[in-house]
Design a protein around this motif. Structure first.
Motif, PDB file in Angstrom:
ATOM      1  N   TYR A  42       0.573  -3.172  -8.893  1.00 49.17           N
ATOM      2  CA  TYR A  42      -0.205  -3.240  -7.658  1.00 49.17           C
ATOM      3  C   TYR A  42      -1.351  -4.240  -7.788  1.00 49.17           C
ATOM      4  O   TYR A  42      -1.597  -5.042  -6.873  1.00 49.17           O
ATOM      5  CB  TYR A  42      -0.759  -1.847  -7.320  1.00 49.17           C
ATOM      6  CG  TYR A  42      -1.748  -1.838  -6.189  1.00 49.17           C
ATOM      7  CD1 TYR A  42      -1.312  -1.809  -4.857  1.00 49.17           C
ATOM      8  CD2 TYR A  42      -3.121  -1.857  -6.437  1.00 49.17           C
ATOM      9  CE1 TYR A  42      -2.222  -1.801  -3.820  1.00 49.17           C
ATOM     10  CE2 TYR A  42      -4.033  -1.847  -5.399  1.00 49.17           C
ATOM     11  CZ  TYR A  42      -3.579  -1.819  -4.094  1.00 49.17           C
ATOM     12  OH  TYR A  42      -4.492  -1.825  -3.059  1.00 49.17           O
ATOM     13  N   GLN A  43      -2.052  -4.222  -8.903  1.00 48.72           N
ATOM     14  CA  GLN A  43      -3.192  -5.116  -9.091  1.00 48.72           C
ATOM     15  C   GLN A  43      -2.750  -6.581  -9.136  1.00 48.72           C
ATOM     16  O   GLN A  43      -3.444  -7.464  -8.615  1.00 48.72           O
ATOM     17  CB  GLN A  43      -3.958  -4.747 -10.371  1.00 48.72           C
ATOM     18  CG  GLN A  43      -4.596  -3.363 -10.351  1.00 48.72           C
ATOM     19  CD  GLN A  43      -5.576  -3.153  -9.204  1.00 48.72           C
ATOM     20  OE1 GLN A  43      -6.159  -4.123  -8.676  1.00 48.72           O
ATOM     21  NE2 GLN A  43      -5.775  -1.909  -8.817  1.00 48.72           N
ATOM     22  N   HIS A  45       3.528   0.754 -10.252  1.00 50.57           N
ATOM     23  CA  HIS A  45       2.514   1.109 -11.223  1.00 50.57           C
ATOM     24  C   HIS A  45       1.210   0.409 -10.850  1.00 50.57           C
ATOM     25  O   HIS A  45       1.209  -0.612 -10.151  1.00 50.57           O
ATOM     26  CB  HIS A  45       2.938   0.676 -12.633  1.00 50.57           C
ATOM     27  CG  HIS A  45       4.169   1.365 -13.126  1.00 50.57           C
ATOM     28  ND1 HIS A  45       4.214   2.716 -13.379  1.00 50.57           N
ATOM     29  CD2 HIS A  45       5.406   0.882 -13.413  1.00 50.57           C
ATOM     30  CE1 HIS A  45       5.414   3.043 -13.795  1.00 50.57           C
ATOM     31  NE2 HIS A  45       6.163   1.949 -13.828  1.00 50.57           N
ATOM     32  N   ASP A  46       0.096   0.933 -11.322  1.00 46.76           N
ATOM     33  CA  ASP A  46      -1.189   0.340 -10.953  1.00 46.76           C
ATOM     34  C   ASP A  46      -1.283  -1.119 -11.391  1.00 46.76           C
ATOM     35  O   ASP A  46      -1.810  -1.963 -10.654  1.00 46.76           O
ATOM     36  CB  ASP A  46      -2.344   1.134 -11.561  1.00 46.76           C
ATOM     37  CG  ASP A  46      -3.701   0.615 -11.067  1.00 46.76           C
ATOM     38  OD1 ASP A  46      -3.963   0.702  -9.847  1.00 46.76           O
ATOM     39  OD2 ASP A  46      -4.477   0.106 -11.897  1.00 46.76           O
ATOM     40  N   GLU A  59       0.831  -1.206   0.000  1.00 52.07           N
ATOM     41  CA  GLU A  59       0.000   0.000   0.000  1.00 52.07           C
ATOM     42  C   GLU A  59       0.862   1.251   0.000  1.00 52.07           C
ATOM     43  O   GLU A  59       0.550   2.234  -0.680  1.00 52.07           O
ATOM     44  CB  GLU A  59      -0.934  -0.002   1.212  1.00 52.07           C
ATOM     45  CG  GLU A  59      -2.121  -0.926   1.076  1.00 52.07           C
ATOM     46  CD  GLU A  59      -3.024  -0.555  -0.100  1.00 52.07           C
ATOM     47  OE1 GLU A  59      -3.236   0.651  -0.339  1.00 52.07           O
ATOM     48  OE2 GLU A  59      -3.498  -1.481  -0.777  1.00 52.07           O
ATOM     49  N   ASP A  62       3.655   6.017  -5.583  1.00 50.37           N
ATOM     50  CA  ASP A  62       3.939   5.773  -7.003  1.00 50.37           C
ATOM     51  C   ASP A  62       5.221   4.981  -7.228  1.00 50.37           C
ATOM     52  O   ASP A  62       5.900   5.143  -8.255  1.00 50.37           O
ATOM     53  CB  ASP A  62       4.001   7.101  -7.775  1.00 50.37           C
ATOM     54  CG  ASP A  62       2.668   7.835  -7.774  1.00 50.37           C
ATOM     55  OD1 ASP A  62       1.628   7.159  -7.877  1.00 50.37           O
ATOM     56  OD2 ASP A  62       2.666   9.072  -7.647  1.00 50.37           O
ATOM     57  N   ARG A  64       2.233   1.793  -3.466  1.00 52.75           N
ATOM     58  CA  ARG A  64       1.217   2.339  -4.374  1.00 52.75           C
ATOM     59  C   ARG A  64       0.983   3.827  -4.106  1.00 52.75           C
ATOM     60  O   ARG A  64       0.924   4.640  -5.037  1.00 52.75           O
ATOM     61  CB  ARG A  64      -0.091   1.577  -4.200  1.00 52.75           C
ATOM     62  CG  ARG A  64      -1.202   2.046  -5.125  1.00 52.75           C
ATOM     63  CD  ARG A  64      -2.544   1.566  -4.654  1.00 52.75           C
ATOM     64  NE  ARG A  64      -3.568   1.647  -5.695  1.00 52.75           N
ATOM     65  CZ  ARG A  64      -4.854   1.487  -5.480  1.00 52.75           C
ATOM     66  NH1 ARG A  64      -5.304   1.240  -4.261  1.00 52.75           N
ATOM     67  NH2 ARG A  64      -5.723   1.563  -6.479  1.00 52.75           N
ATOM     68  N   LYS A  65       0.869   4.174  -2.844  1.00 51.93           N
ATOM     69  CA  LYS A  65       0.582   5.555  -2.467  1.00 51.93           C
ATOM     70  C   LYS A  65       1.649   6.514  -2.982  1.00 51.93           C
ATOM     71  O   LYS A  65       1.341   7.645  -3.398  1.00 51.93           O
ATOM     72  CB  LYS A  65       0.486   5.656  -0.938  1.00 51.93           C
ATOM     73  CG  LYS A  65       0.212   7.057  -0.428  1.00 51.93           C
ATOM     74  CD  LYS A  65       0.097   7.066   1.096  1.00 51.93           C
ATOM     75  CE  LYS A  65      -0.155   8.475   1.622  1.00 51.93           C
ATOM     76  NZ  LYS A  65      -0.249   8.495   3.107  1.00 51.93           N
TER      77      LYS A  65
END
Length: 230
Positions: free
Chosen positions: A129-130, A125-126, A116, A122, A119-120
């Motif tokens: 993260y996914q 990358h999204d 987390e 940067d 992700r917060k």
């Protein structure tokens, strides 16, 4: 939250598994020392962080790489950390006499604290993260990874940064105070969440070692499972 605890307790009883305790805290908060305190209990199986595994993945020092370039190496590092934590957390006890399994950080920590935070800020990358989130979701649904207690060694970023500089691990030499602040904030957000999933015992780790050890002794009954039985 009560429903989550009930599910965890039922799963633990059905699996006849040991009481699981995760020792959590920032870099340099004293997690390894905390685990060593319980060496005197033969019914406790203890697992420090597998640093040597992270330092040699077929010759690659992932720990050194991630500290040298968070943006480039966080995704593969967290993949491997997830795997090593999962092995520790779900492996059967080494002896039938083991009633408590204690480890330094957890699968949940990787997902809800470090990932987390990445992700917060940067660092991930999204899409990365996914992928990591899908890994965790699958594991959570299909394996018993539940925790029974978190011992949180709460510390100030400045204090742990100074300790980290004193102990002199090569990989940590360039870790900035800013990153320790980010990890601290991520811990606070995770462990104050109503969905944390188990009881959290918070110990002030800014104090000297003797004071922390006194608290571990004081709360040892709770940390070792109290009245919980297999």
């Amino acid at each position: 939250m009560s429903n989550i605890r009930s599910v965890t307790n039922v799963a633990r009883m059905l699996a006849k598994r040991p009481f699981r305790v995760s020792i959590e805290g920032n870099i340099g908060s004293g997690k390894s020392t905390c685990i060593k305190f319980f060496d005197k209990y033969p019914n406790v199986e203890k697992h420090p962080e597998p640093l040597n595994e992270w330092r040699d993945v077929s010759g690659h020092n992932l720990l050194g790489l991630v500290y040298s370039d968070l943006n480039k190496w966080t995704f593969p590092f967290q993949h491997y950390v997830h795997l090593t934590r999962l092995k520790i957390q779900t492996s059967p006890p080494c002896s039938p006499n083991i009633t408590v399994k204690m480890f330094e950080r957890s699968v949940q920590n990787s997902r809800f604290c470090f990932i987390e935070n990445a992700r917060k800020h940067d660092i991930l990358h999204d899409a990365e993260y996914q992928v990591l989130n899908e890994w965790y979701t699958y594991v959570e649904k299909n394996l018993d990874i539940g925790l029974d207690l978190i011992v949180y060694l709460k510390s100030s970023p400045q204090v742990v940064w100074e300790r980290m500089m004193r102990r002199g691990r090569a990989e940590e030499s360039e870790v900035p105070l800013e990153y320790l602040q980010q990890v601290h904030d991520a811990y606070e957000n995770w462990l104050s969440s109503p969905d944390v999933g188990c009881e959290v015992l918070t110990i002030d780790a800014d104090r000297n070692l003797d004071a922390v050890l006194e608290d571990l002794e004081r709360y040892s009954y709770k940390i070792l499972g109290g009245n919980h039985t297999n």
